[in-house]
Motif scaffolding. Structure first.
Motif, PDB file in Angstrom:
ATOM      1  N   VAL A   1      65.200  80.463 -28.955  1.00 57.62           N
ATOM      2  CA  VAL A   1      66.038  81.656 -28.992  1.00 57.62           C
ATOM      3  C   VAL A   1      67.363  81.415 -28.271  1.00 57.62           C
ATOM      4  N   ASN A   2      67.405  80.515 -27.293  1.00 57.62           N
ATOM      5  CA  ASN A   2      68.622  80.259 -26.557  1.00 57.62           C
ATOM      6  C   ASN A   2      69.424  79.109 -27.141  1.00 57.62           C
ATOM      7  N   ALA A   3      68.967  78.556 -28.237  1.00 57.75           N
ATOM      8  CA  ALA A   3      69.654  77.431 -28.849  1.00 57.75           C
ATOM      9  C   ALA A   3      71.049  77.852 -29.290  1.00 57.75           C
ATOM     10  N   CYS A   4      72.012  77.004 -28.995  1.00 53.81           N
ATOM     11  CA  CYS A   4      73.393  77.326 -29.352  1.00 53.81           C
ATOM     12  C   CYS A   4      73.907  76.367 -30.418  1.00 53.81           C
ATOM     13  N   THR A   5      74.774  76.896 -31.248  1.00 52.71           N
ATOM     14  CA  THR A   5      75.464  76.113 -32.261  1.00 52.71           C
ATOM     15  C   THR A   5      76.961  76.356 -32.051  1.00 52.71           C
ATOM     16  N   PRO A   6      77.810  75.666 -32.771  1.00 53.39           N
ATOM     17  CA  PRO A   6      79.246  75.959 -32.651  1.00 53.39           C
ATOM     18  C   PRO A   6      79.571  77.414 -33.017  1.00 53.39           C
ATOM     19  N   ASN A   7      78.668  78.079 -33.766  1.00 52.83           N
ATOM     20  CA  ASN A   7      78.905  79.456 -34.175  1.00 52.83           C
ATOM     21  C   ASN A   7      78.412  80.484 -33.173  1.00 52.83           C
ATOM     22  N   GLY A   8      77.585  80.094 -32.197  1.00 52.81           N
ATOM     23  CA  GLY A   8      77.085  81.054 -31.222  1.00 52.81           C
ATOM     24  C   GLY A   8      75.710  80.665 -30.725  1.00 52.81           C
ATOM     25  N   CYS A   9      75.074  81.601 -30.018  1.00 50.27           N
ATOM     26  CA  CYS A   9      73.770  81.333 -29.413  1.00 50.27           C
ATOM     27  C   CYS A   9      72.727  82.334 -29.908  1.00 50.27           C
ATOM     28  N   GLY A  10      71.523  81.836 -30.185  1.00 52.27           N
ATOM     29  CA  GLY A  10      70.425  82.696 -30.595  1.00 52.27           C
ATOM     30  C   GLY A  10      70.733  83.438 -31.881  1.00 52.27           C
ATOM     31  N   TYR A  11      69.965  84.496 -32.103  1.00 52.47           N
ATOM     32  CA  TYR A  11      70.242  85.337 -33.258  1.00 52.47           C
ATOM     33  C   TYR A  11      70.040  86.801 -32.894  1.00 52.47           C
TER      34      TYR A  11
ATOM     35  N   ILE B   1      78.546  95.986 -28.794  1.00 46.85           N
ATOM     36  CA  ILE B   1      77.828  95.646 -30.027  1.00 46.85           C
ATOM     37  C   ILE B   1      78.565  94.554 -30.797  1.00 46.85           C
ATOM     38  N   VAL B   2      79.871  94.707 -30.935  1.00 47.16           N
ATOM     39  CA  VAL B   2      80.667  93.705 -31.655  1.00 47.16           C
ATOM     40  C   VAL B   2      80.628  92.372 -30.914  1.00 47.16           C
ATOM     41  N   GLU B   3      80.722  92.382 -29.590  1.00 45.05           N
ATOM     42  CA  GLU B   3      80.669  91.141 -28.815  1.00 45.05           C
ATOM     43  C   GLU B   3      79.323  90.432 -28.988  1.00 45.05           C
ATOM     44  N   LYS B   4      78.224  91.178 -28.968  1.00 49.07           N
ATOM     45  CA  LYS B   4      76.895  90.575 -29.146  1.00 49.07           C
ATOM     46  C   LYS B   4      76.777  89.946 -30.533  1.00 49.07           C
ATOM     47  N   MET B   5      77.317  90.616 -31.534  1.00 47.84           N
ATOM     48  CA  MET B   5      77.266  90.076 -32.894  1.00 47.84           C
ATOM     49  C   MET B   5      78.122  88.813 -33.013  1.00 47.84           C
ATOM     50  N   LYS B   6      79.283  88.800 -32.365  1.00 49.81           N
ATOM     51  CA  LYS B   6      80.168  87.639 -32.426  1.00 49.81           C
ATOM     52  C   LYS B   6      79.568  86.440 -31.695  1.00 49.81           C
ATOM     53  N   LYS B   7      78.819  86.685 -30.628  1.00 50.96           N
ATOM     54  CA  LYS B   7      78.256  85.594 -29.828  1.00 50.96           C
ATOM     55  C   LYS B   7      76.971  85.024 -30.425  1.00 50.96           C
ATOM     56  N   ALA B   8      76.342  85.748 -31.343  1.00 44.36           N
ATOM     57  CA  ALA B   8      75.104  85.274 -31.961  1.00 44.36           C
ATOM     58  C   ALA B   8      75.415  84.178 -32.984  1.00 44.36           C
ATOM     59  N   ALA B   9      74.523  83.176 -33.074  1.00 41.32           N
ATOM     60  CA  ALA B   9      74.698  82.135 -34.096  1.00 41.32           C
ATOM     61  C   ALA B   9      74.551  82.732 -35.486  1.00 41.32           C
ATOM     62  N   LYS B  10      73.694  83.764 -35.601  1.00 37.60           N
ATOM     63  CA  LYS B  10      73.556  84.483 -36.874  1.00 37.60           C
ATOM     64  C   LYS B  10      73.103  85.903 -36.579  1.00 37.60           C
ATOM     65  N   VAL B  11      73.398  86.803 -37.506  1.00 36.22           N
ATOM     66  CA  VAL B  11      72.988  88.205 -37.401  1.00 36.22           C
ATOM     67  C   VAL B  11      72.188  88.536 -38.646  1.00 36.22           C
ATOM     68  N   ILE B  12      70.969  89.014 -38.431  1.00 30.79           N
ATOM     69  CA  ILE B  12      70.094  89.398 -39.536  1.00 30.79           C
ATOM     70  C   ILE B  12      70.181  90.908 -39.679  1.00 30.79           C
ATOM     71  N   THR B  13      70.348  91.380 -40.913  1.00 33.01           N
ATOM     72  CA  THR B  13      70.462  92.810 -41.159  1.00 33.01           C
ATOM     73  C   THR B  13      69.776  93.165 -42.465  1.00 33.01           C
ATOM     74  N   SER B  14      69.435  94.424 -42.599  1.00 36.24           N
ATOM     75  CA  SER B  14      68.829  94.875 -43.852  1.00 36.24           C
ATOM     76  C   SER B  14      69.834  95.626 -44.711  1.00 36.24           C
ATOM     77  N   ILE B  15      71.075  95.620 -44.279  1.00 37.05           N
ATOM     78  CA  ILE B  15      72.110  96.329 -45.044  1.00 37.05           C
ATOM     79  C   ILE B  15      72.526  95.448 -46.211  1.00 37.05           C
ATOM     80  N   LYS B  16      72.576  96.048 -47.381  1.00 45.72           N
ATOM     81  CA  LYS B  16      72.915  95.331 -48.606  1.00 45.72           C
ATOM     82  C   LYS B  16      74.406  94.960 -48.559  1.00 45.72           C
ATOM     83  N   PRO B  17      74.699  93.654 -48.654  1.00 45.29           N
ATOM     84  CA  PRO B  17      76.112  93.255 -48.624  1.00 45.29           C
ATOM     85  C   PRO B  17      76.830  93.614 -49.913  1.00 45.29           C
ATOM     86  N   ASN B  18      78.120  93.853 -49.822  1.00 50.05           N
ATOM     87  CA  ASN B  18      78.950  94.120 -50.976  1.00 50.05           C
ATOM     88  C   ASN B  18      79.746  92.855 -51.270  1.00 50.05           C
ATOM     89  N   TYR B  19      79.379  92.163 -52.338  1.00 51.13           N
ATOM     90  CA  TYR B  19      80.013  90.893 -52.642  1.00 51.13           C
ATOM     91  C   TYR B  19      81.246  91.031 -53.522  1.00 51.13           C
TER      92      TYR B  19
END
Length: 170
Positions: free
Chosen positions: A42-52, A148-166
């Motif tokens: 869970v604490n693993a970091c990537t260039p994109n952030g840490c954890g999820y 909330i925005v800072e936590k999302m930016k610092k996470a390596a990925k964010v999982i959500t159930s909201i349907k993306p608009n492509y």
């Protein structure tokens, strides 16, 4: 006409000696203890952030029947709570704030187990006020959009159930 018969060729097998490898005795118990000391994934970091992070923007999962989506949200929280690789952060916003204020003991228990395993739970204060649920918050910390925005930016990925608009307009 003369016929020449081929003479048989005998090939001797080549024997390749096995390499000599020196090994040192390993204390299994010592290795196991060292592995246990390692930081969890869970604490693993990537260039994109840490954890999820897991973002609940509504109190159900998916787009189908509401009752099914509510059960899926409850099962999702339970599944995360039983995992060794827990989210770094749970984020509840919009109608998602109804989950940490729920009267459903299974939902609250799952979220509490996650906090005991190190997951930070943040809940949108504006959303709690909107739904009149501020006093009903059972687990988590009241937060704001900046955090909330800072936590999302610092996470390596964010999982959500909201349907993306492509769809994109150029």
């Amino acid at each position: 006409v003369s016929v020449v018969e081929p003479t048989p060729v005998v090939v001797e097998p080549v024997v390749v000696p096995e390499p000599v490898v020196e090994t040192k005795p390993v204390e299994v118990e010592k290795v196991v203890e060292e592995v246990k000391k390692e930081e969890p994934a869970v604490n693993a970091c990537t260039p994109n952030g840490c954890g999820y992070a897991v973002f609940f923007g509504k109190d159900h999962v998916g787009e189908g029947e509401y009752e099914l989506g509510s059960n899926l949200a409850k099962m999702m929280l339970y599944t995360y709570s039983q995992s060794d690789d827990v989210p770094t952060t749970l984020i509840f916003m919009n109608s998602g704030v109804k989950l940490p204020t729920s009267d459903n003991d299974d939902i609250i228990t799952s979220i509490k187990v996650l906090t005991e395993k190190g997951t930070e739970v943040i809940v949108c204060g504006t959303c709690l006020n909107y739904y009149g649920l501020t006093e009903k918050l059972k687990v988590g910390t009241v937060s704001n959009m900046y955090e909330i925005v800072e936590k999302m930016k610092k996470a390596a990925k964010v999982i959500t159930s909201i349907k993306p608009n492509y769809s994109c307009s150029a």
